[in-house]
Design a protein around this motif. Sequence first.
Motif, short mmCIF file in Angstrom:
data_model
loop_
_atom_site.label_atom_id
_atom_site.label_comp_id
_atom_site.label_asym_id
_atom_site.label_seq_id
_atom_site.Cartn_x
_atom_site.Cartn_y
_atom_site.Cartn_z
N GLU A 1 -7.11 5.20 1.85
CA GLU A 1 -6.86 4.75 0.49
C GLU A 1 -5.44 5.14 0.05
O GLU A 1 -4.92 6.18 0.44
N ARG A 2 -4.85 4.29 -0.76
CA ARG A 2 -3.53 4.55 -1.34
C ARG A 2 -3.67 4.38 -2.86
O ARG A 2 -3.31 3.36 -3.41
N SER A 3 -4.21 5.38 -3.51
CA SER A 3 -4.48 5.27 -4.93
C SER A 3 -3.22 4.98 -5.72
O SER A 3 -2.16 5.57 -5.48
N GLY A 4 -3.33 4.07 -6.68
CA GLY A 4 -2.21 3.76 -7.56
C GLY A 4 -2.18 4.58 -8.82
O GLY A 4 -1.34 4.35 -9.69
N LEU A 5 -3.09 5.56 -8.96
CA LEU A 5 -3.10 6.39 -10.15
C LEU A 5 -1.86 7.28 -10.20
O LEU A 5 -1.50 7.93 -9.21
N ASN A 6 -1.20 7.30 -11.34
CA ASN A 6 -0.10 8.26 -11.51
C ASN A 6 -0.61 9.68 -11.32
O ASN A 6 -1.78 9.98 -11.61
N TYR A 7 0.28 10.56 -10.87
CA TYR A 7 -0.05 11.98 -10.85
C TYR A 7 0.76 12.67 -11.93
O TYR A 7 1.99 12.63 -11.94
N ASN A 8 0.07 13.32 -12.85
CA ASN A 8 0.72 14.05 -13.93
C ASN A 8 1.20 15.41 -13.41
O ASN A 8 0.39 16.33 -13.23
N SER B 1 0.81 -1.21 0.00
CA SER B 1 0.00 0.00 0.00
C SER B 1 0.84 1.26 0.00
O SER B 1 0.40 2.31 -0.44
N PHE B 2 2.10 1.18 0.48
CA PHE B 2 2.92 2.38 0.50
C PHE B 2 3.43 2.75 -0.88
O PHE B 2 4.10 3.77 -1.05
N ASN B 3 3.15 1.95 -1.89
CA ASN B 3 3.53 2.31 -3.24
C ASN B 3 2.51 3.23 -3.90
O ASN B 3 2.74 3.74 -4.98
N GLY B 4 1.34 3.39 -3.25
CA GLY B 4 0.33 4.30 -3.76
C GLY B 4 0.58 5.72 -3.28
O GLY B 4 1.59 6.03 -2.66
N ASN B 5 -0.36 6.58 -3.59
CA ASN B 5 -0.24 8.00 -3.30
C ASN B 5 -0.63 8.26 -1.84
O ASN B 5 -1.75 8.66 -1.53
N ILE B 6 0.30 8.07 -0.94
CA ILE B 6 0.03 8.21 0.49
C ILE B 6 -0.30 9.65 0.84
O ILE B 6 -1.13 9.92 1.71
N GLY B 7 0.33 10.61 0.17
CA GLY B 7 0.07 12.01 0.48
C GLY B 7 -1.36 12.43 0.24
O GLY B 7 -1.84 13.40 0.84
N SER B 8 -2.07 11.71 -0.62
CA SER B 8 -3.47 12.02 -0.91
C SER B 8 -4.43 11.03 -0.27
O SER B 8 -5.58 10.88 -0.71
N THR B 9 -3.97 10.37 0.77
CA THR B 9 -4.78 9.36 1.45
C THR B 9 -6.15 9.89 1.89
O THR B 9 -7.14 9.17 1.86
N LEU B 10 -6.21 11.15 2.30
CA LEU B 10 -7.43 11.70 2.87
C LEU B 10 -8.51 12.01 1.84
O LEU B 10 -9.66 12.25 2.20
N ASN B 11 -8.16 11.97 0.56
CA ASN B 11 -9.00 12.63 -0.45
C ASN B 11 -9.97 11.69 -1.16
O ASN B 11 -10.00 11.59 -2.39
N PHE B 12 -10.76 11.00 -0.36
CA PHE B 12 -11.77 10.08 -0.86
C PHE B 12 -13.07 10.34 -0.10
O PHE B 12 -13.05 10.98 0.96
N PRO B 13 -14.18 9.87 -0.63
CA PRO B 13 -15.45 10.11 0.08
C PRO B 13 -15.38 9.63 1.52
O PRO B 13 -14.74 8.62 1.83
N GLY B 14 -16.03 10.36 2.40
CA GLY B 14 -16.09 9.98 3.81
C GLY B 14 -17.19 8.97 4.03
O GLY B 14 -18.27 9.29 4.53
N GLY B 15 -16.91 7.74 3.68
CA GLY B 15 -17.93 6.69 3.63
C GLY B 15 -18.05 6.25 2.20
O GLY B 15 -17.17 5.58 1.66
N GLY B 16 -19.11 6.65 1.57
CA GLY B 16 -19.22 6.48 0.13
C GLY B 16 -19.35 5.06 -0.35
O GLY B 16 -19.58 4.13 0.43
N PRO B 17 -19.16 4.86 -1.66
CA PRO B 17 -19.47 3.57 -2.27
C PRO B 17 -18.51 2.46 -1.91
O PRO B 17 -18.83 1.29 -2.10
#
Length: 578
Positions: free
Chosen positions: A424-431, A287-303
Amino acid sequence: MKKRLIYVFAALIGMYSCGDDFSETPAVGALSDEALANTSGVDLLLTGAYSALDGNRNNRPGNQFGVSADNWWLDVMSDDAHKGSNDADQEELFQLETNDIRTVNSYFRAKFAALYAGVNRANAALNVIQGIDTSTLLPLEAEKLTQQEGEARFLRGHYYFELTKIFGNVAIIDVDDFKELEFNQPNDGPAWEQIESDFQFAIDNLPAVRADQPDPGRPTAVVAKAFLGKAHLFQQDYTLALTLLNEVINSGEFSLNPEFLDNFTTSGENSPESVFAVQFAADDGFSFNGNIGSTLNFPGGGPFGSCCGFYMPTIDLANAYQVDPATGLPMLDMADNLPVFKNDYNIQSDQAFEPDTTTPVDPRLDYTVGRRGIDYNGFGEHIGKEWIRSAPVDDISGPYLPKKSVYQQSEIGVSRGQGGWGEERSGLNYNIMRFSDVLLMAAEAAVETGDLATALNYVNQVRERAANTSVVQAVDGSGPAANYQIGLYPAFPDADFARDAVRYERRLELGMEGHRLFDLRRWGVTTEVLPTYYANETRVIENFGPKVLPYQPHFDLSPIPIDAIDLSGGILTQNPGY
């Protein structure tokens, strides 16, 4: 997978080389310069320098989310994003959103240290490179070593660029300083001369094109030229900026993706539109290979039961996507006081609400802003308040969710990495830069040099892609989810109109991608735009304006972290006004 080796290599580098923090004396390591004095050893050091792109490392000082490469938390200081969650959660970020700017804020400390970590890792590679006797190398090895030096110089230029655009006056630590452990240098001014030198060296010595640089995470000469052009744009050297950016555009190396969404999916990573990106991954079980800096930026609950409800698009940003029904163009003449686009602020999920499907809007709206009643990245209908983490009335979060930084439901298996507590640790690249950004930077420079025809061409290229992209569909399958309209500009009648059009287009195209605050600062309009935003946002979120302190001109540079000044023994000096 693609990032696991980075962290293994970085751990080895930590045994050898520099203390990552500013003004920190490096530890004595287990690997010597002599052991690394070959192209394989340099590649190891370079891997550590690349791994610093995401800002994440062991023993980092400051707030763990402040290191984020996408600069999302700096967007919160602009008119694009609210902090999100409730006001008391991440109080220091609430202070930044409300202009309570303090030199002890640990978000600044984290970013400052993370970027100097990148500088020091690049210097570690350059130090070893400069100690290698190239006369002992075979021609191919010598050529590779020169390319490696180009990569290290590019990375160092990037880290100094980020430091300069955030903090303004920063200390230059060169290879000699690094070698002599003289990290404590004064911050006499911006680092533009060093940045230009590093990017120019990269232009002169990196592989010319992508075909010669098969690893998509590494730059080419054309990539370095794009960054040098951006550096000149930030210095208002518009003629040279336009020359360089035109050369990038005409190189044929990059192009716009046919689909706007492809810039924010795993399947679209390293596409022809991606100029340079942080290479994240979440498909390797780490999980640390994902975007840890943006961990907070997902719905608070959500789908998908995520934490934490941060980084929420503003009502002001959503309003900006409304278009003139007759032309499909932005309503530039009303930009300071646009109508409030219908939203579900303070309406509960069990209360009736129908999204606005009649007001003409730019199709990029629903790829940028998650709004109730519209499909949320393939996870189904966004049901509103239940997916918004905030108190019922008092907190200043809005009704919207981020979309660009959240993976698609169809790619959850390859894009989703998880930490504890639903993080969350999104694996999406950041451009860091994509081609539409290059086009719009070139358009900006063209306006300022009087070339309105070129500016019109580049803006319309971006708009034409948006016009031809697939649109978000209604959840019931009945067709488009909204009344999507977008038109091309027939002409730019004068420079003032062209300037407004280019700046507006940057917001529509690049919203929620970490650029907005720096655009406003570069244009010198923060003291006009932000107070207008505070007033407009308060039309809906009534307690927003009363919580925001007046914007001060000196906020256009962030403060040098006070503990960095203290650690330097006063060698570092604070930016004016703090």
